[in-house]
Design a protein around this motif. Structure first.
Motif, PDB file in Angstrom:
ATOM      1  N   PRO A 135      73.079  52.679  52.635  1.00 20.01           N
ATOM      2  CA  PRO A 135      72.651  53.289  51.373  1.00 20.01           C
ATOM      3  C   PRO A 135      72.578  54.799  51.545  1.00 20.01           C
ATOM      4  CG  PRO A 135      71.282  51.403  51.912  1.00 20.01           C
ATOM      5  CD  PRO A 135      72.122  51.664  53.125  1.00 20.01           C
ATOM      6  N   GLN A 139      70.046  57.047  44.586  1.00 21.49           N
ATOM      7  CA  GLN A 139      70.035  55.756  43.901  1.00 21.49           C
ATOM      8  C   GLN A 139      71.391  55.446  43.273  1.00 21.49           C
ATOM      9  OE1 GLN A 139      66.933  55.328  41.007  1.00 21.49           O
ATOM     10  NE2 GLN A 139      67.078  53.102  40.985  1.00 21.49           N
ATOM     11  N   GLY A 140      71.895  54.232  43.554  1.00 19.62           N
ATOM     12  CA  GLY A 140      73.166  53.803  42.987  1.00 19.62           C
ATOM     13  C   GLY A 140      74.381  54.241  43.774  1.00 19.62           C
ATOM     14  N   TYR A 179      69.417  63.239  37.151  1.00 21.33           N
ATOM     15  CA  TYR A 179      68.890  62.803  38.441  1.00 21.33           C
ATOM     16  C   TYR A 179      67.549  63.456  38.737  1.00 21.33           C
ATOM     17  CZ  TYR A 179      68.530  62.163  43.491  1.00 21.33           C
ATOM     18  OH  TYR A 179      68.081  61.845  44.749  1.00 21.33           O
ATOM     19  N   GLN A 182      64.817  62.148  36.509  1.00 22.12           N
ATOM     20  CA  GLN A 182      64.379  60.828  36.957  1.00 22.12           C
ATOM     21  C   GLN A 182      63.409  60.947  38.127  1.00 22.12           C
ATOM     22  OE1 GLN A 182      67.602  58.348  38.336  1.00 22.12           O
ATOM     23  NE2 GLN A 182      66.230  57.118  39.582  1.00 22.12           N
ATOM     24  N   ARG A 183      63.732  61.811  39.078  1.00 22.79           N
ATOM     25  CA  ARG A 183      62.855  62.031  40.222  1.00 22.79           C
ATOM     26  C   ARG A 183      61.486  62.538  39.763  1.00 22.79           C
ATOM     27  NH1 ARG A 183      65.434  59.081  43.375  1.00 22.79           N
ATOM     28  NH2 ARG A 183      66.637  59.912  45.113  1.00 22.79           N
ATOM     29  N   ILE A 188      59.538  57.927  42.340  1.00 22.57           N
ATOM     30  CA  ILE A 188      59.756  56.693  43.095  1.00 22.57           C
ATOM     31  C   ILE A 188      59.719  56.978  44.578  1.00 22.57           C
ATOM     32  CG2 ILE A 188      61.147  55.637  41.286  1.00 22.57           C
ATOM     33  CD1 ILE A 188      63.619  56.382  42.857  1.00 22.57           C
ATOM     34  N   ASN A 190      60.792  57.329  48.327  1.00 25.94           N
ATOM     35  CA  ASN A 190      62.045  57.785  48.914  1.00 25.94           C
ATOM     36  C   ASN A 190      62.915  56.591  49.340  1.00 25.94           C
ATOM     37  OD1 ASN A 190      64.045  59.045  50.327  1.00 25.94           O
ATOM     38  ND2 ASN A 190      62.716  59.958  51.880  1.00 25.94           N
ATOM     39  N   PRO A 191      64.167  56.467  48.805  1.00 30.18           N
ATOM     40  CA  PRO A 191      65.038  55.373  49.219  1.00 30.18           C
ATOM     41  C   PRO A 191      65.292  55.345  50.720  1.00 30.18           C
ATOM     42  CG  PRO A 191      65.927  56.482  47.289  1.00 30.18           C
ATOM     43  CD  PRO A 191      64.767  57.312  47.782  1.00 30.18           C
ATOM     44  N   SER A 195      65.866  52.042  53.204  1.00 30.15           N
ATOM     45  CA  SER A 195      67.192  51.875  53.791  1.00 30.15           C
ATOM     46  C   SER A 195      67.178  51.995  55.311  1.00 30.15           C
ATOM     47  CB  SER A 195      68.165  52.921  53.219  1.00 30.15           C
ATOM     48  OG  SER A 195      67.834  54.222  53.646  1.00 30.15           O
ATOM     49  N   ASP A 371      75.105  50.187  44.072  1.00 32.67           N
ATOM     50  CA  ASP A 371      73.672  50.184  44.326  1.00 32.67           C
ATOM     51  C   ASP A 371      73.371  49.056  45.313  1.00 32.67           C
ATOM     52  OD1 ASP A 371      70.905  50.068  44.346  1.00 32.67           O
ATOM     53  OD2 ASP A 371      70.708  50.450  42.197  1.00 32.67           O
ATOM     54  N   TYR A 373      70.706  47.936  46.440  1.00 35.64           N
ATOM     55  CA  TYR A 373      69.516  47.147  46.145  1.00 35.64           C
ATOM     56  C   TYR A 373      69.576  46.416  44.804  1.00 35.64           C
ATOM     57  CZ  TYR A 373      67.794  49.982  49.984  1.00 35.64           C
ATOM     58  OH  TYR A 373      67.654  50.588  51.200  1.00 35.64           O
TER      59      TYR A 373
END
Length: 393
Positions: A135, A139-140, A179, A182-183, A188, A190-191, A195, A371, A373
């Protein structure tokens, strides 16, 4: 006759991702084959009509130079003998599969784990194509490369690969705005956390099967939540102070272990000294999956020094207001660059080789729109995007 694509799975998220890949791979002429040390995943694969080979410890416990440069050994999650048995157990599966049915492509998550290293070496020895993936922390988006991830990737060796992509500036500005918004709104987690620190879990079936099979297993690590509870956190008004931000990575993050000459404790000291020279405060955000007691001890010893603050919460608010982000090679550097912040890298990363133009092309050209996830099936077109990375060599 479909070509065999073999990949390794030992966690629920990986299994879900592979199941989503099946139809897209089939449309491109590939048959998906899994291997795993988890009998529970073998059972789930059977129910999904997907071939899955059980990895067991090999009787060959001979030391191998490649084993010492794996995540499990460096993180002290597995001893040298157990690691060797695991490594050769994977090798034996690969050899048998390739001899009987043939392997056309190996799909490898990250590549620094014991199974990832075994797959990489086997591919080199037998002339089998490889695709490494992880990842992207955006995101995505999925990172795919024919040689590895991070500083092992072809992209790191040849950043000029990005120059062949074309990105519409208007489309990028719109994507960037969306982006960052959204952050800002979602805050959210941290991806990078999920990952890079996804650990496999043992089901009851796996535990019971351990009595009948010699299955690879790693040593348990300390409870990171318990260790985090020892820390005292500071409050800091990001709207009133001039500060640098150091978002910590986990000490078992492959980017830290394999792509940096400084460890976490050294990095904290470097970030603090740099911030003092600039007469700025330094905000340090511990990683939510850090588990080394030494790291928490070092953080505790830093508390009370002038201008240093140990903070908690979502990283994105701290990124938005900081003067400079200092990092080993965290994916949060992408957020900082998109927000127009100065970024200082202490480790090796292809992020450091990107100017504004290459950053655009990396985000909207190079990365694959998958994505990791999500739940929906991955299409043949998306699989084609992954396979196109084989042509970069």
């Amino acid at each position: 006759m479909p070509k065999n694509l073999l990949t390794f799975v030992d966690a629920p998220t990986e299994f879900s991702y592979c199941m989503r890949l099946r139809h897209g791979l089939h449309a491109k002429g590939f048959r998906l084959v899994l291997m795993t040390p988890k009998p529970s995943i073998v059972a789930k694969s059977y129910l999904r009509s997907t071939p899955c080979l059980l990895v067991q410890n090999s009787e060959n416990g001979t030391a191998d130079l490649h084993i010492n440069s794996t995540t499990e050994v460096l993180a002290k999650e597995m001893g040298e003998r157990g690691a060797a048995q695991y490594y050769f157990g994977v090798m034996e599966i690969l050899e048998r599969m390739h001899r009987v049915e043939g392997i056309s492509l190996l799909l490898i998550r990250n590549g620094n784990s014991i199974p990832g290293k075994a797959m990489s070496i086997f591919a080199q020895q037998n002339g089998i194509a490889t695709l490494f993936y992880e990842p992207a922390g955006i995101q995505g988006k999925l990172f795919v490369d024919p040689r590895g991830v991070g500083a092992q990737s072809l992209l790191f060796q040849k950043p000029e690969i990005l120059d062949k992509y074309t990105v519409n500036n208007g489309a990028f500005d719109q994507w960037r705005k969306s982006y960052l918004q959204q952050r800002s709104v979602e805050r959210i987690e941290n991806p990078e956390v999920s990952s890079d620190t996804e650990h496999s879990t043992n089901s009851l079936l796996d535990l019971l099967a351990g009595a009948f099979y010699s299955l690879p297993s790693s040593d348990s690590v300390p409870n990171h939540n318990a260790l985090r509870g020892v820390l005292q956190y500071d409050t800091y008004d990001v709207n009133t102070g001039a500060y640098n931000f150091f978002p910590m990575q986990a000490s078992n993050d492959s980017r830290v272990m394999f792509n940096s000459s400084v460890n976490l404790q050294d990095a904290i000291d470097i970030a603090y000294d740099k911030s003092r020279e600039q007469q700025r405060d330094l905000l340090i955000l511990p990683h939510s999956h850090e588990h080394k007691k030494e790291t928490f001890d070092h953080l505790s010893s830093m508390r009370g020094k002038k201008g240093i603050f140990i903070v908690s919460g979502s990283p994105y608010g701290f990124v938005e207001q900081c003067k400079e982000l200092i990092t080993i090679n965290s994916v949060l550097s992408i957020d900082a660059m998109l927000a127009g912040k100065k970024v200082t890298f202490l480790g090796a990363t292809y992020y450091a080789q990107m100017n504004d133009d290459r950053l655009k092309k990396f985000l909207l050209g190079y990365l694959i729109d998958i994505d990791y996830y999500a739940k929906e099936s991955i299409s043949a077109k998306q699989v084609e995007g992954m396979l196109s990375r084989l042509l970069l060599q």
